[in-house]
Scaffold this motif. Structure first.
Motif, PDB file in Angstrom:
ATOM      1  N   GLU A  98       0.823  -1.210   0.000  1.00  0.00           N
ATOM      2  CA  GLU A  98       0.000   0.000   0.000  1.00  0.00           C
ATOM      3  C   GLU A  98       0.863   1.269   0.000  1.00  0.00           C
ATOM      4  OE1 GLU A  98      -3.685   0.511   0.041  1.00  0.00           O
ATOM      5  OE2 GLU A  98      -3.026  -1.254  -1.095  1.00  0.00           O
ATOM      6  N   ILE A  99       1.922   1.235   0.777  1.00  0.00           N
ATOM      7  CA  ILE A  99       2.844   2.378   0.796  1.00  0.00           C
ATOM      8  C   ILE A  99       3.434   2.594  -0.591  1.00  0.00           C
ATOM      9  CG2 ILE A  99       5.080   3.181   1.655  1.00  0.00           C
ATOM     10  CD1 ILE A  99       4.398   1.927   4.352  1.00  0.00           C
ATOM     11  N   LEU A 100       3.837   1.499  -1.232  1.00  0.00           N
ATOM     12  CA  LEU A 100       4.431   1.592  -2.567  1.00  0.00           C
ATOM     13  C   LEU A 100       3.409   2.105  -3.585  1.00  0.00           C
ATOM     14  CD1 LEU A 100       7.127   1.042  -3.922  1.00  0.00           C
ATOM     15  CD2 LEU A 100       6.339  -1.254  -4.472  1.00  0.00           C
ATOM     16  N   ARG A 101       2.160   1.649  -3.464  1.00  0.00           N
ATOM     17  CA  ARG A 101       1.100   2.091  -4.375  1.00  0.00           C
ATOM     18  C   ARG A 101       0.847   3.590  -4.226  1.00  0.00           C
ATOM     19  NH1 ARG A 101      -3.949   3.494  -3.807  1.00  0.00           N
ATOM     20  NH2 ARG A 101      -4.025   2.835  -1.620  1.00  0.00           N
ATOM     21  N   ILE A 102       0.743   4.044  -2.994  1.00  0.00           N
ATOM     22  CA  ILE A 102       0.485   5.464  -2.751  1.00  0.00           C
ATOM     23  C   ILE A 102       1.642   6.325  -3.253  1.00  0.00           C
ATOM     24  CG2 ILE A 102       0.182   7.207  -0.936  1.00  0.00           C
ATOM     25  CD1 ILE A 102      -1.362   5.050   0.658  1.00  0.00           C
ATOM     26  N   ARG A 103       2.865   5.825  -3.015  1.00  0.00           N
ATOM     27  CA  ARG A 103       4.032   6.572  -3.486  1.00  0.00           C
ATOM     28  C   ARG A 103       4.012   6.701  -5.009  1.00  0.00           C
ATOM     29  NH1 ARG A 103       7.152  10.540  -2.237  1.00  0.00           N
ATOM     30  NH2 ARG A 103       5.748  11.144  -3.908  1.00  0.00           N
ATOM     31  N   ASP A 104       3.655   5.621  -5.712  1.00  0.00           N
ATOM     32  CA  ASP A 104       3.610   5.640  -7.174  1.00  0.00           C
ATOM     33  C   ASP A 104       2.520   6.567  -7.693  1.00  0.00           C
ATOM     34  OD1 ASP A 104       5.708   3.889  -7.328  1.00  0.00           O
ATOM     35  OD2 ASP A 104       4.454   2.104  -7.575  1.00  0.00           O
ATOM     36  N   GLU A 105       1.430   6.692  -6.953  1.00  0.00           N
ATOM     37  CA  GLU A 105       0.290   7.504  -7.391  1.00  0.00           C
ATOM     38  C   GLU A 105       0.425   8.974  -6.998  1.00  0.00           C
ATOM     39  OE1 GLU A 105      -3.126   5.630  -5.731  1.00  0.00           O
ATOM     40  OE2 GLU A 105      -3.058   3.896  -7.107  1.00  0.00           O
ATOM     41  N   THR A 106       1.404   9.280  -6.171  1.00  0.00           N
ATOM     42  CA  THR A 106       1.610  10.653  -5.701  1.00  0.00           C
ATOM     43  C   THR A 106       2.764  11.289  -6.465  1.00  0.00           C
ATOM     44  OG1 THR A 106       0.882   9.989  -3.484  1.00  0.00           O
ATOM     45  CG2 THR A 106       2.028  12.095  -3.671  1.00  0.00           C
ATOM     46  N   PRO A 107       2.620  12.516  -6.956  1.00  0.00           N
ATOM     47  CA  PRO A 107       3.730  13.180  -7.665  1.00  0.00           C
ATOM     48  C   PRO A 107       5.011  13.160  -6.841  1.00  0.00           C
ATOM     49  CG  PRO A 107       1.710  14.475  -7.840  1.00  0.00           C
ATOM     50  CD  PRO A 107       1.413  13.364  -6.883  1.00  0.00           C
ATOM     51  N   ASN A 108       6.129  12.945  -7.522  1.00  0.00           N
ATOM     52  CA  ASN A 108       7.416  12.809  -6.827  1.00  0.00           C
ATOM     53  C   ASN A 108       7.796  14.047  -6.028  1.00  0.00           C
ATOM     54  OD1 ASN A 108       7.884  10.190  -7.721  1.00  0.00           O
ATOM     55  ND2 ASN A 108       8.872  10.872  -9.612  1.00  0.00           N
ATOM     56  N   LYS A 109       7.331  15.210  -6.460  1.00  0.00           N
ATOM     57  CA  LYS A 109       7.710  16.432  -5.763  1.00  0.00           C
ATOM     58  C   LYS A 109       7.032  16.562  -4.392  1.00  0.00           C
ATOM     59  CE  LYS A 109       4.159  19.298  -7.990  1.00  0.00           C
ATOM     60  NZ  LYS A 109       3.926  20.491  -8.831  1.00  0.00           N
ATOM     61  N   ILE A 110       6.023  15.738  -4.144  1.00  0.00           N
ATOM     62  CA  ILE A 110       5.327  15.765  -2.858  1.00  0.00           C
ATOM     63  C   ILE A 110       5.900  14.680  -1.963  1.00  0.00           C
ATOM     64  CG2 ILE A 110       3.121  15.527  -1.671  1.00  0.00           C
ATOM     65  CD1 ILE A 110       1.739  16.508  -4.182  1.00  0.00           C
ATOM     66  N   GLY A 111       6.530  15.085  -0.856  1.00  0.00           N
ATOM     67  CA  GLY A 111       7.054  14.129   0.103  1.00  0.00           C
ATOM     68  C   GLY A 111       5.934  13.549   0.951  1.00  0.00           C
ATOM     69  N   ILE A 112       6.187  12.357   1.500  1.00  0.00           N
ATOM     70  CA  ILE A 112       5.167  11.660   2.283  1.00  0.00           C
ATOM     71  C   ILE A 112       5.739  11.272   3.636  1.00  0.00           C
ATOM     72  CG2 ILE A 112       3.628   9.648   2.378  1.00  0.00           C
ATOM     73  CD1 ILE A 112       3.651   9.596  -0.668  1.00  0.00           C
ATOM     74  N   LEU A 113       4.955  11.493   4.677  1.00  0.00           N
ATOM     75  CA  LEU A 113       5.295  11.092   6.036  1.00  0.00           C
ATOM     76  C   LEU A 113       4.519   9.823   6.363  1.00  0.00           C
ATOM     77  CD1 LEU A 113       6.885  12.281   8.538  1.00  0.00           C
ATOM     78  CD2 LEU A 113       4.663  13.100   9.341  1.00  0.00           C
ATOM     79  N   VAL A 114       5.148   8.891   7.077  1.00  0.00           N
ATOM     80  CA  VAL A 114       4.488   7.649   7.503  1.00  0.00           C
ATOM     81  C   VAL A 114       4.413   7.654   9.021  1.00  0.00           C
ATOM     82  CG1 VAL A 114       4.511   5.137   7.424  1.00  0.00           C
ATOM     83  CG2 VAL A 114       5.438   6.440   5.512  1.00  0.00           C
ATOM     84  N   THR A 115       3.239   7.401   9.562  1.00  0.00           N
ATOM     85  CA  THR A 115       3.075   7.401  11.020  1.00  0.00           C
ATOM     86  C   THR A 115       2.014   6.385  11.423  1.00  0.00           C
ATOM     87  OG1 THR A 115       2.802   8.837  12.944  1.00  0.00           O
ATOM     88  CG2 THR A 115       1.314   9.223  11.090  1.00  0.00           C
ATOM     89  N   LEU A 116       1.768   6.278  12.708  1.00  0.00           N
ATOM     90  CA  LEU A 116       0.747   5.369  13.250  1.00  0.00           C
ATOM     91  C   LEU A 116      -0.451   6.178  13.715  1.00  0.00           C
ATOM     92  CD1 LEU A 116       2.972   2.978  15.425  1.00  0.00           C
ATOM     93  CD2 LEU A 116       2.338   2.743  13.020  1.00  0.00           C
ATOM     94  N   LYS A 117      -1.624   5.609  13.495  1.00  0.00           N
ATOM     95  CA  LYS A 117      -2.871   6.266  13.888  1.00  0.00           C
ATOM     96  C   LYS A 117      -3.718   5.243  14.656  1.00  0.00           C
ATOM     97  CE  LYS A 117      -6.660   8.826  11.616  1.00  0.00           C
ATOM     98  NZ  LYS A 117      -7.132   9.286  10.286  1.00  0.00           N
ATOM     99  N   PHE A 118      -4.263   5.647  15.783  1.00  0.00           N
ATOM    100  CA  PHE A 118      -4.976   4.715  16.665  1.00  0.00           C
ATOM    101  C   PHE A 118      -6.433   5.157  16.833  1.00  0.00           C
ATOM    102  CE2 PHE A 118      -0.514   4.833  17.729  1.00  0.00           C
ATOM    103  CZ  PHE A 118      -0.152   3.508  17.889  1.00  0.00           C
ATOM    104  N   ARG A 119      -7.340   4.199  16.688  1.00  0.00           N
ATOM    105  CA  ARG A 119      -8.758   4.464  16.954  1.00  0.00           C
ATOM    106  C   ARG A 119      -9.127   3.757  18.257  1.00  0.00           C
ATOM    107  NH1 ARG A 119      -9.907   3.888  11.115  1.00  0.00           N
ATOM    108  NH2 ARG A 119     -10.189   6.013  10.333  1.00  0.00           N
ATOM    109  N   GLN A 120      -9.616   4.545  19.192  1.00  0.00           N
ATOM    110  CA  GLN A 120      -9.951   4.032  20.511  1.00  0.00           C
ATOM    111  C   GLN A 120     -11.313   4.581  20.907  1.00  0.00           C
ATOM    112  OE1 GLN A 120      -7.196   5.257  23.591  1.00  0.00           O
ATOM    113  NE2 GLN A 120      -7.347   3.272  24.615  1.00  0.00           N
ATOM    114  N   ASN A 121     -12.316   3.686  20.873  1.00  0.00           N
ATOM    115  CA  ASN A 121     -13.710   4.121  21.053  1.00  0.00           C
ATOM    116  C   ASN A 121     -14.043   5.144  19.965  1.00  0.00           C
ATOM    117  OD1 ASN A 121     -13.954   2.425  23.313  1.00  0.00           O
ATOM    118  ND2 ASN A 121     -13.108   4.031  24.656  1.00  0.00           N
TER     119      ASN A 121
END
Length: 593
Positions: A137-160
């Motif tokens: 999924e990370i690779l897919r998103i990177r390929d679909e996003t213009p190279n000039k736009i950097g991407i941050l990867v983080t964790l997101k938690f859903r609690q209730n």
């Protein structure tokens, strides 16, 4: 310089009431390039039990800086939290930076609660079980996003009904602080004097990493024969100063980073009498830099080619501050100092701007360091990289520090550019004009000394005196006038034939003394053939011959300089024409104008 950076950081911490954690956390989008965030989503299904739920793409949100909790680490290892910038190999970023961060759980003696350990272990397990899907999924998103736009990867938690990020969990902030302290204490000493504030502190750190040009992995950086235990002696810094340095660097990179004719630099102010004694209006210049330079409706005079040039605002203040110009080149995780210009006072900026204004007035054009840069960019126009940055920055350093510039060294590069434009039918006249403006500007600053001789008054004295000492020898004047006469011939040829065959006699502007002495009769004869040797051109030829004869034999002038003054005459022929044709001008001059 570092003391100045620390002082800026101290002011920021005090003014904004920043906590230790807020200083440590970095803005991953400080450059404005990281506009997207890949969130790896985990959801709490039961009390203290978490499952992987998927991947979400969202826009970067500056208000969530503390939630992202980003702090960079080793280039080839994990960062200090499970938040990372996506690198050239997206799947590798996940393995090394996100999943790899949880290897901290394998450290012996890690002191965290059992509840936190269970939580982190569950997150680690879910990431490991779903690693292949996440990386795809990370690779897919990177390929679909213009190279000039950097991407941050983080964790997101859903609690209730709540959505939480890394920074919302105390355990992540605790481990961030733990890793920072662990790194600092690896090379430290107790009850020693800090090299920046000068105070004796309970602990000083020896492996300062604020700037990456200081390192302990090379012999030359370690005191005492490469004994790491003694490395702290090189550069002991207390924790308070290190914190202020970190905050100062962040502010400088975000608000006081500019470009000097294409080369990035940090402008670091040093407060001579202490920041508390500096008037608010001066501090506002640095605090509101972005606001100042965004006033596009206000036309300002720039000495660099950068639209965001702040130097215009600093030149008129009193000498209560000194400016440091740090030209820094970043290569991956390393930083290399190209040039550091220290202690430039506003009064020096005023002198530089005054010289610029006089140059603008004489040449009816806007002079900037871009004119100098045009000669010191590439040794070969076909090269991809700019390989003459060092020479250009040396000239900049000499201008700001009031040190002499080698006239003949400068002329070599001016004539290289002029010849290239002349031979390739490029911007020849602009190149010559840039050369003349550069020499005049440096003359006005007293950085170039020109030879001068007393001469009798002649027809073109007014023109020569306009440009100062640059034309105060007979030979320079004779070559200049010969260049103007030659240009008139070339214009006549082009009008009559649509070509300039006489140009072959100019030998690509590499003529020597004998070439120039033989050129004047050739030009006169050719003008006679075209029935164009009128009264004005005869005056010009007579004056050129007079000055060349006054120069006598054995001209003591390099070939570059000979050809430069000849090219200057070609470039400024219209000013010459105003003198020799005060009334009606020949047709070829009218057409050119």
């Amino acid at each position: 310089m570092l003391a100045a950076v620390k002082e800026i950081g101290r002011l920021r911490i005090e003014q904004r009431g920043l906590s230790h954690l807020e200083v440590l956390v970095e803005d991953p989008n400080s450059t404005g390039n990281y506009g997207k965030v890949i969130a790896i989503v985990l959801e709490e299904v039961n009390d203290d039990e978490w499952n992987f739920k998927g991947i979400e793409l969202e826009d970067y949100d500056e208000t969530k800086i503390m939630k992202y909790l980003y702090r960079s680490g080793a280039a080839n290892g994990a960062d200090l939290t499970p938040t990372a910038k996506l690198s050239g190999k997206p799947e590798g970023t996940f393995d090394r930076k996100i999943l790899g961060w949880f290897n901290i759980l394998d450290e012996r003696g890690l002191q965290i609660s059992q509840q936190d350990k269970v939580f982190l272990s569950q997150v680690r397990k879910q990431l490991d079980l779903n690693a292949n899907y996440i990386k795809k999924e990370i690779l897919r998103i990177r390929d679909e996003t213009p190279n000039k736009i950097g991407i941050l990867v983080t964790l997101k938690f859903r609690q209730n009904d709540q959505v939480r990020y890394v920074g919302d969990f105390p355990i992540f902030t605790t481990l961030l602080m733990y890793q920072v302290d662990k790194k600092n204490e690896k090379c430290a000493a107790k009850d020693k004097v800090c090299s920046i504030c000068g105070a004796k502190k309970d602990l000083v750190i020896g492996n300062l990493d604020t700037y990456a040009f200081y390192t302990l992995d090379k012999i030359g950086y370690i005191t005492g024969g490469f004994r790491e235990n003694d490395a702290w002696k090189n550069f002991p810094v207390c924790r308070e100063c290190k914190l202020a340095l970190d905050e100062g660097k962040k502010y400088i990179e975000k608000h006081l980073t500019f470009r000097f004719c294409g080369i990035e630099y940090n402008l670091i102010p040093k407060f001579i009498v202490g920041a508390e004694m500096i008037p608010d209006e001066i501090l506002d210049i640095f605090a509101n830099t972005s606001k100042l330079v965004s006033l596009k409706q206000e036309v300002i005079d720039r000495i660099t080619t950068d639209e965001d040039d702040i130097l215009y605002y600093l030149k008129d203040i009193k000498d209560v501050i000194a400016l440091n110009f740090l030209f820094l080149k970043k290569i991956n995780a390393a930083e290399r100092i190209l040039l550091l210009i220290e202690d430039v006072f506003p009064s020096r900026l005023r002198r530089i701007f005054d010289a610029k204004y006089k140059t603008d007035e004489i040449f009816a054009s806007k002079f900037t360091f871009g004119s100098i840069r045009s000669f010191f960019s590439k040794s070969d126009p076909n090269k991809r990289d700019y390989d003459l940055d060092g020479y250009f920055l040396d000239v900049v350093d000499r201008v700001f520090k009031d040190r002499p510039v080698s006239y003949h060294f400068l002329l070599q590069f001016i004539m290289k550019k002029v010849r290239h434009e002349f031979v390739n039918d490029g911007y020849f006249y602009q190149a010559v004009r840039d050369g003349l403006m550069t020499i005049y500007f440096l003359q006005k600053l007293g950085l170039i000394e020109m030879e001068e001789e007393v001469m009798e008054e002649r027809v073109f004295d007014g023109l020569f005196k306009k440009y100062g000492p640059a034309f105060e020898t007979p030979l320079k004047r004779g070559l200049f006038l010969l260049g103007a006469l030659t240009e008139l011939l070339l214009r006549k040829q082009y009008k009559e034939r649509g070509a300039k065959p006489f140009m072959k006699n100019l030998k690509s502007l590499k003529m020597n003394e004998s070439d120039f002495k033989g050129l004047l009769p050739k030009v006169q004869n050719k003008l006679e053939e075209y029935n164009a040797f009128d009264k004005g051109k005869r005056i010009l030829a007579r004056e050129a011959a007079n000055y060349i004869l006054l120069a006598q034999d054995k001209w003591q002038m390099p070939v570059d300089e000979l050809n430069f003054y000849f090219a200057a005459g070609m470039n400024m022929v219209d000013e010459v024409a105003k003198i020799i044709y005060p009334d009606e001008k020949p047709e070829e001059i009218q057409i050119q104008e």
